[in-house]
Design an enzyme around this catalytic site. Structure first.
Site, PDB file in Angstrom:
ATOM      1  N   ASP A  93      39.095  43.677  43.303  1.00 38.10           N
ATOM      2  CA  ASP A  93      38.858  44.646  42.228  1.00 38.10           C
ATOM      3  C   ASP A  93      39.078  43.939  40.896  1.00 38.10           C
ATOM      4  OD1 ASP A  93      41.626  44.488  43.093  1.00 38.10           O
ATOM      5  OD2 ASP A  93      42.070  46.094  41.662  1.00 38.10           O
ATOM      6  N   GLU A 156      44.436  46.032  43.243  1.00 38.37           N
ATOM      7  CA  GLU A 156      45.523  45.277  42.624  1.00 38.37           C
ATOM      8  C   GLU A 156      45.694  45.632  41.162  1.00 38.37           C
ATOM      9  OE1 GLU A 156      47.770  41.922  40.829  1.00 38.37           O
ATOM     10  OE2 GLU A 156      45.806  42.676  40.272  1.00 38.37           O
TER      11      GLU A 156
HETATM   12 ZN   LIG Z   1      44.695  39.378  39.603  1.00 37.89          ZN
END
Ligand SMILES: [Zn+2]
Length: 465
Positions: A93, A156
């Protein structure tokens, strides 16, 4: 090939240069930003991230690795046999691209031997590097004693729901590396605390100048690069404020504009974006704009007052939470999101990174004076310097780069803290500029290849233990 010392890892990587560059550019073309609107079963963070995950798993399948999709929360690509495992935690992501790119953020164009795209450095570049590192070990038919698993995170940059889900269902690797920060080796990561402060509404309708709205920033982990405020004031004050605003931006060498429209005076100020773990490298547009508004005649608003009194210093001094230790350095603070509309309480999202040996309770006392709630907390992480994991990575780093593998501490919250025994390892070399989370994020092809060679040897060594 029996003697591992004979392997020229960089040469093996360079033999695959075109393929590595091609696959990274393909992968970067997925705009894998969290997308609320397209969330569904199998795509808990939206279909953009899902598409990137499926693409990567498919690459793993084509390389004859075993792959698994964990309901779209995470995935893995695995090779080898054995009880124990080496984990490589990466994420696919990306943060939203923001404005001002010199080429489209998902075109992955090559400029001066650098691949320019959102995610090039954070974290798709290193993800592809780690994947090719596994392929090289596999293609050289090297025997390993531990399984090697590329663990693919998908959330994340937001809430880490991916690793939470992953570790509820899957084993903890024996040791792990996280290719999502700096070389040489990061052994300590500060604690990360996300806090939302709310500033109660105060009626200023009698004042000559009234703050109507104030907005800046999307993410707590980024320094806001643009702040916009609107004021309600008389025609005369409009002209006076416009003039002093022009003076302010010139004096502070900033960019911005003041414009009267629909009965409001709109002030826009540009700052400089930076990662929330290094707020001192950016210019917080909201803090600067508040600094200006604080001195506007006839304007007095508790929201502005709060920003200028408590959020000016990035070491947290204004909030009475400044502290420091020898292992990991000083606390840092980034005010990343500001929202205020006249008539309602204003909110400010603050991202705090505190030293690994400091007890959270001691500095949280400073926040008690303010109306706040804790939204998210990641505890600090730390691996002792003589652990075999550290010694192996140091040996590999020194052998390939010729440089001493200094042990570092950072404020960034990498996946290393989700591991029982894990450290961040690359991809940014000491002489490279960090462009993560910024416009024109990029990775040099040379850096990409050198990182791949380091990952290949490191993974091989760790999997042979
Ligand atoms: Zn990262």
């Amino acid at each position: 090939m029996s003697d591992k010392m004979e392997i020229n890892w960089l040469k093996e990587v360079k033999n695959r240069r075109d393929e590595i560059v091609y696959e990274l550019r393909e992968f970067l073309q997925y705009d894998s930003v969290y997308d609320e609107k397209t969330r569904k079963a199998g795509a808990p963070f939206g279909t953009k991230i899902e598409a990137a995950l499926l693409h990567l798993l498919n690459l793993g399948k084509k390389a004859n690795f075993s792959v698994r999709n964990l309901e779209g929360y995470a995935g893995y690509i695995e090779m080898g046999q054995g009880e124990e495992s080496v984990g490589i935690l990466c994420h696919i992501d990306v943060v939203p691209p923001g404005e001002g790119w010199s080429s489209p953020p998902f075109a992955a164009e090559i400029q001066n031997d650098r691949i320019v795209a959102r995610g090039a450095l954070d974290d798709k570049g290193p993800t592809i590097a780690a994947f090719f590192a596994m392929r090289i070990i596999h293609e050289l038919n090297l025997s390993i004693k531990r399984r090697v698993r590329l663990i693919i995170g998908t959330d994340e940059e937001r809430n880490w729901e991916c690793v939470d889900f992953y570790f509820r269902h899957e084993e903890m690797p024996t040791v792990g590396i996280v290719p999502d920060a700096d070389f040489p080796i990061i052994v300590a990561e500060k604690g990360v605390l996300d806090v939302e402060v709310s500033i109660p509404f105060h009626d200023t309708s009698e004042h000559p100048v009234r703050l109507q709205t104030f907005y800046a920033g999307e993410r707590l982990n980024m320094v806001p690069d643009r702040a916009i405020a609107s004021l309600i004031c008389s025609h005369e004050s409009t002209e006076a404020i416009k003039a002093s605003f022009d003076h302010f931006i010139e004096e502070h060498q900033l960019e911005g504009k003041a414009k009267a429209e629909n009965g409001l005076l709109m002030l826009t100020l540009e700052g400089k974006s930076a990662h929330g773990s290094t707020p001192e490298k950016g210019i917080n547009a909201a803090v600067k704009l508040a600094q200006f508004l604080h001195h506007v005649n006839g304007l007095s608003d508790p929201f502005i007052q709060f920003i200028s009194e408590h959020l000016r210093e990035t070491n947290g001094a204004g909030l009475s939470i400044a502290c420091s230790d020898d292992v990991s350095g000083p606390l840092t603070m980034n005010a990343g999101r500001f929202a205020y509309t006249y008539g309602e309480a204003g909110t400010i999202g603050v991202n705090i990174r505190y030293p690994v040996t400091v007890d959270i309770e001691t500095f949280l006392a400073g926040l008690q004076a303010h109306n706040h709630r804790i939204m998210n907390h990641l505890k600090p992480s730390y691996v002792e310097k003589d652990h075999p994991l550290i010694r192996t990575l140091q040996t590999v780093y020194k052998r390939q780069t010729g440089e001493e593998a200094t042990l570092l501490a950072i404020g960034g919250g990498t996946y290393a803290r989700a591991l029982k025994t894990g450290v961040a390892f690359g991809p940014l070399f000491p002489d490279e500029e960090d462009t993560a989370h910024q416009k024109d994020e990029s990775i040099s092809i040379d850096q990409l290849l050198r990182a791949t060679a380091l990952y290949a040897e490191a993974i091989y060594e760790l999997a042979s233990q």
